[in-house]
Design an enzyme around this catalytic site. Sequence first.
Site, PDB file in Angstrom:
ATOM      1  N   HIS A 116       6.417  -2.727  31.774  1.00 23.43           N
ATOM      2  CA  HIS A 116       5.796  -3.536  32.829  1.00 23.43           C
ATOM      3  C   HIS A 116       6.080  -3.011  34.228  1.00 23.43           C
ATOM      4  O   HIS A 116       5.527  -3.512  35.197  1.00 23.43           O
ATOM      5  CB  HIS A 116       6.273  -4.985  32.708  1.00 23.43           C
ATOM      6  CG  HIS A 116       5.702  -5.673  31.504  1.00 23.43           C
ATOM      7  ND1 HIS A 116       4.605  -6.494  31.572  1.00 23.43           N
ATOM      8  CD2 HIS A 116       6.047  -5.623  30.194  1.00 23.43           C
ATOM      9  CE1 HIS A 116       4.310  -6.934  30.364  1.00 23.43           C
ATOM     10  NE2 HIS A 116       5.176  -6.416  29.506  1.00 23.43           N
ATOM     11  N   ASP A 149       1.179  28.589  11.907  1.00 28.95           N
ATOM     12  CA  ASP A 149       1.408  27.516  12.881  1.00 28.95           C
ATOM     13  C   ASP A 149       0.399  27.444  14.013  1.00 28.95           C
ATOM     14  O   ASP A 149       0.365  26.465  14.724  1.00 28.95           O
ATOM     15  CB  ASP A 149       2.800  27.668  13.505  1.00 28.95           C
ATOM     16  CG  ASP A 149       2.838  28.809  14.491  1.00 28.95           C
ATOM     17  OD1 ASP A 149       2.481  29.936  14.090  1.00 28.95           O
ATOM     18  OD2 ASP A 149       3.180  28.569  15.654  1.00 28.95           O
ATOM     19  N   ASP A 192       5.579  -1.317  42.779  1.00 29.84           N
ATOM     20  CA  ASP A 192       5.372  -2.467  41.902  1.00 29.84           C
ATOM     21  C   ASP A 192       4.557  -1.997  40.702  1.00 29.84           C
ATOM     22  O   ASP A 192       3.534  -1.337  40.890  1.00 29.84           O
ATOM     23  CB  ASP A 192       4.600  -3.554  42.665  1.00 29.84           C
ATOM     24  CG  ASP A 192       4.990  -4.941  42.215  1.00 29.84           C
ATOM     25  OD1 ASP A 192       5.502  -5.082  41.092  1.00 29.84           O
ATOM     26  OD2 ASP A 192       4.782  -5.898  43.001  1.00 29.84           O
TER      27      ASP A 192
HETATM   28  C1  GDG Z   1       6.954  -7.472  36.592  1.00 32.25           C
HETATM   29  C2  GDG Z   1       6.610  -6.214  37.413  1.00 32.25           C
HETATM   30  C3  GDG Z   1       4.200  -6.614  36.867  1.00 32.25           C
HETATM   31  C4  GDG Z   1       6.184 -16.238  41.409  1.00 32.25           C
HETATM   32  N1  GDG Z   1       6.752 -17.224  42.119  1.00 32.25           N
HETATM   33  C5  GDG Z   1       6.538 -18.368  41.457  1.00 32.25           C
HETATM   34  C6  GDG Z   1       5.815 -18.068  40.329  1.00 32.25           C
HETATM   35  N2  GDG Z   1       5.596 -16.759  40.310  1.00 32.25           N
HETATM   36  C7  GDG Z   1       4.865 -16.014  39.295  1.00 32.25           C
HETATM   37  C8  GDG Z   1       3.590 -15.455  39.847  1.00 32.25           C
HETATM   38  C9  GDG Z   1       3.358 -14.256  38.953  1.00 32.25           C
HETATM   39  C10 GDG Z   1       4.758 -13.825  38.553  1.00 32.25           C
HETATM   40  O1  GDG Z   1       5.618 -14.889  38.878  1.00 32.25           O
HETATM   41  C11 GDG Z   1       5.202 -12.604  39.326  1.00 32.25           C
HETATM   42  O2  GDG Z   1       4.596 -11.485  38.770  1.00 32.25           O
HETATM   43  P1  GDG Z   1       4.491 -10.087  39.526  1.00 32.25           P
HETATM   44  O3  GDG Z   1       3.572  -9.229  38.771  1.00 32.25           O
HETATM   45  O4  GDG Z   1       4.002 -10.311  40.899  1.00 32.25           O
HETATM   46  O5  GDG Z   1       5.959  -9.484  39.612  1.00 32.25           O
HETATM   47  P2  GDG Z   1       7.317  -9.327  38.698  1.00 32.25           P
HETATM   48  O6  GDG Z   1       7.955 -10.620  38.463  1.00 32.25           O
HETATM   49  O7  GDG Z   1       8.140  -8.339  39.420  1.00 32.25           O
HETATM   50  O8  GDG Z   1       6.828  -8.716  37.300  1.00 32.25           O
HETATM   51  C12 GDG Z   1       5.213  -6.344  37.983  1.00 32.25           C
HETATM   52  C13 GDG Z   1       4.651  -7.749  35.983  1.00 32.25           C
HETATM   53  O9  GDG Z   1       5.985  -7.557  35.523  1.00 32.25           O
HETATM   54  C14 GDG Z   1       3.735  -7.903  34.779  1.00 32.25           C
HETATM   55  O10 GDG Z   1       3.701  -6.749  34.023  1.00 32.25           O
HETATM   56  O11 GDG Z   1       2.971  -6.951  37.470  1.00 32.25           O
HETATM   57  O12 GDG Z   1       4.856  -5.184  38.686  1.00 32.25           O
HETATM   58  O13 GDG Z   1       7.547  -5.988  38.444  1.00 32.25           O
HETATM   59  O14 GDG Z   1       2.650 -14.618  37.804  1.00 32.25           O
HETATM   60  O15 GDG Z   1       2.589 -16.420  39.770  1.00 32.25           O
HETATM   61  N3  GDG Z   1       5.405 -19.019  39.480  1.00 32.25           N
HETATM   62  C15 GDG Z   1       5.748 -20.295  39.764  1.00 32.25           C
HETATM   63  N4  GDG Z   1       6.501 -20.615  40.831  1.00 32.25           N
HETATM   64  C16 GDG Z   1       6.912 -19.729  41.690  1.00 32.25           C
HETATM   65  O16 GDG Z   1       7.581 -20.052  42.660  1.00 32.25           O
HETATM   66  N5  GDG Z   1       5.345 -21.259  38.980  1.00 32.25           N
END
Ligand code: GDG
Length: 745
Positions: A166, A689, A382
């Site tokens: 990821h 080969d 990211d």
């Molecule tokens: C890793 C990789 C890759 C965030 N704050 C709240 C909340 N969230 C949710 C968001 C989103 C998720 O968390 C964050 O996902 P991201 O993709 O932005 O980042 P990482 O956590 O670093 O994830 C990343 C991912 O894996 C998937 O493969 O995209 O690059 O680093 O869904 O909505 N949800 C709630 N409250 C919050 O305060 N409910």
Amino acid sequence: MNKTIIVSNRLPVSFKIDNQHLHAETSIGGLATGMKSVHSEGNGIWIGWSGLTEEQLNEKLTEEVDQALKKEKCITVSLNENDVENFYYGFSNRTLWPMFHYFMEYTEFELDQWNSYKEVNQKFADAVLEHANDGDTIWVHDYQLMLVPQMIRDRNPNLTIGFFLHIPYPSYEIFRTFPWREELLAGILGANLIGFHTYDYVRHFLSSVKRITGLETKFNDVLYNGRIVKVDSFPMGIDYDRFHEAALEHKTRPEDKKSDLMLKLEEHSQHFSDNKLILSIDRMDYTKGIPNRIRAFEYFLNKYPEYKERVRLVMLAVPSRSNVPQYQKLKSETDELVGRINGKFATVNWTPIWYFYRSMPFEDLVDLYASSHVALITPIRDGMNLVAKEYIASRANHDGVLVLSEMAGAAKEMHEALLINPNNFEQIADTLKQALEMPHAEQHVRIKELKKRISRYNVEKWAEEFMKALESGKNTPDMLVSKKLDENIINDMTDSCSNSKKRLFLLDYDGTLVGFKNNPEAAMPDDDLYDILDRLAANENNEVAIISGRDRNTLEKWFSHKNYTLITDHGVWLRKKSKDWEAIERIKSDWKDKIRPIIETFVDRTPGSFLEEKNYSLAWHYRKSDSELAVIRARELGLVLTSLISNNSLAVLEGNKVLEIKNSNVNKGRATAKLLAAEDYDFIFAIGDDWTDEYMFEELPQSAYTVKVGAQKTQARYYIKDNNDVRKILEGFAKKEKYGSELYN
Ligand code: GDG
């Protein structure tokens, strides 16, 4: 019935203990949603850690956790405090996470933590093995579990294993610094399919595999231990409908159902109708570029002061890994920056940054997405970034602007966003201005296009595509035309050999009878080889033929005193056993003077490569060169040569790390045909080969036992992993006990 097992560090449900009572929380992250359909199908299960350590659990609580998880079709891997400290906070988050995000200054290489990583990966693998049956499919997730695929395969090769990373996969220049790089790569290569978010990560991974392990890769396939490991990109999507529907609901929510946050956001837009909100949401992580973003915002306010009191940055930073020192430092730096900027710019009516350091319920998150005119997402690195996609999905009116860092995987598929370099404040400030001033019609066009893609390639589709690719490999396990030469076939073959009267053994030399050496002269036959071949050739019903691209002089030097048939220069010269040399083909070699200087320029431009001049061909060897550069140069040289020779009788042959140009009417096939025409063999064994041996395989009858060395596409009926087994097979033919004195003489 076969099932699918999902394996990730955390389960879709996690637990906390409050006053001796267990609290379950359902994860709402993208992974849990995406896997929902895979997980709910058939008798699928999910294996991971519950969030509670062995020290936190007593017998009663363990039972409760297990019962609660059973209902969710989940199984826990039991971890103790030490594991969590060393494997999770330690190796995963102080080594792999920073290194894979290019934060070398934060990367620690601690042997204890690496040992703990191995132990915990083994615990996960054991849990999988305990619940998996032959034929099941296993999907392992992320950087915490990179050794698990091979650990599973070692104990049960009859499982289909997928692995998805990821986070970004770093370039070779970063990955090569890692002390346990070979082991980590071997761990991942245990999978049948390896998935990344973007094609760049695929390239980086393949480059590390090629350079560190020396394994051969063909397009996106790695040939590893006789298996083909597929590597591909699968950009992860979001649960589009969930955000879209929640955003529609946000628009029509009755007054009494509005949250405090929503009321506050509405109050803001009523009082400051001209005032726009810029939103950022991330975990508090140094990869997300939070301090950079705040500084860039400050730069923007200084550069475009007319925006003071007219914009506000709403920043939600979710607490994360707060017991790792760099995260604590980041938190203080962020607090300090927000305080300083708010102190510097605030007026009686306005504070430039609203800063929340906590997590929010899903509904609040959607309220933020739906109310913000601009999303400013500026990670330094990211893997994907799902927040960018969620913002777009939550724009029910098709308005709003996404400003997104080029360093997020998401940027690769969100071209309609305004893309910025997170280190360029000037560019961020100007882009923010562009975003705030973007005409409504343009916003509409961009958002509509983005929505189209995100709604189509959603998280379910992502999981489905990955599973499809994984399953498609299942039916054709090695995806080779040929079959692996196993015990049964070897027995058949040796039986057929001992029952026959006139036998031909066609043996390629380099890469078959001897392994590759950096220098062609170094690959001389050793005593063991002479011994096996002598024993085979001693029987007058056996014809041992060495069929090679080597020149006549070399083979004469090595084998003239032996009773073997020799075919040299890819089939120009033939010496039947105990006879004189004869030319199979009458050919000219005056073309060499024209081609030689061209190859020499490639030798100069490709360190490590060299030209081998043979009587009837020129060979450009690049085994010792940097593999990536060499592949590019080989393609280039191939094109140059092919364009030059189109009108005459030359051909360019691609061998194993060698490009050879020679007369096109010469090949091992024609030489093989000549041998076959002269005698009536009732047993033929041929082994080789590289590409040049394909001509030989092609020429032989169906009944011949043709064997390719290396798992590659071939005309041969069988293949073996590498040349280490060649001698064992020949030894099998030469064994006295089995075939009696007739063969052994
Ligand atoms: C890793 C990789 C890759 C965030 N704050 C709240 C909340 N969230 C949710 C968001 C989103 C998720 O968390 C964050 O996902 P991201 O993709 O932005 O980042 P990482 O956590 O670093 O994830 C990343 C991912 O894996 C998937 O493969 O995209 O690059 O680093 O869904 O909505 N949800 C709630 N409250 C919050 O305060 N409910």
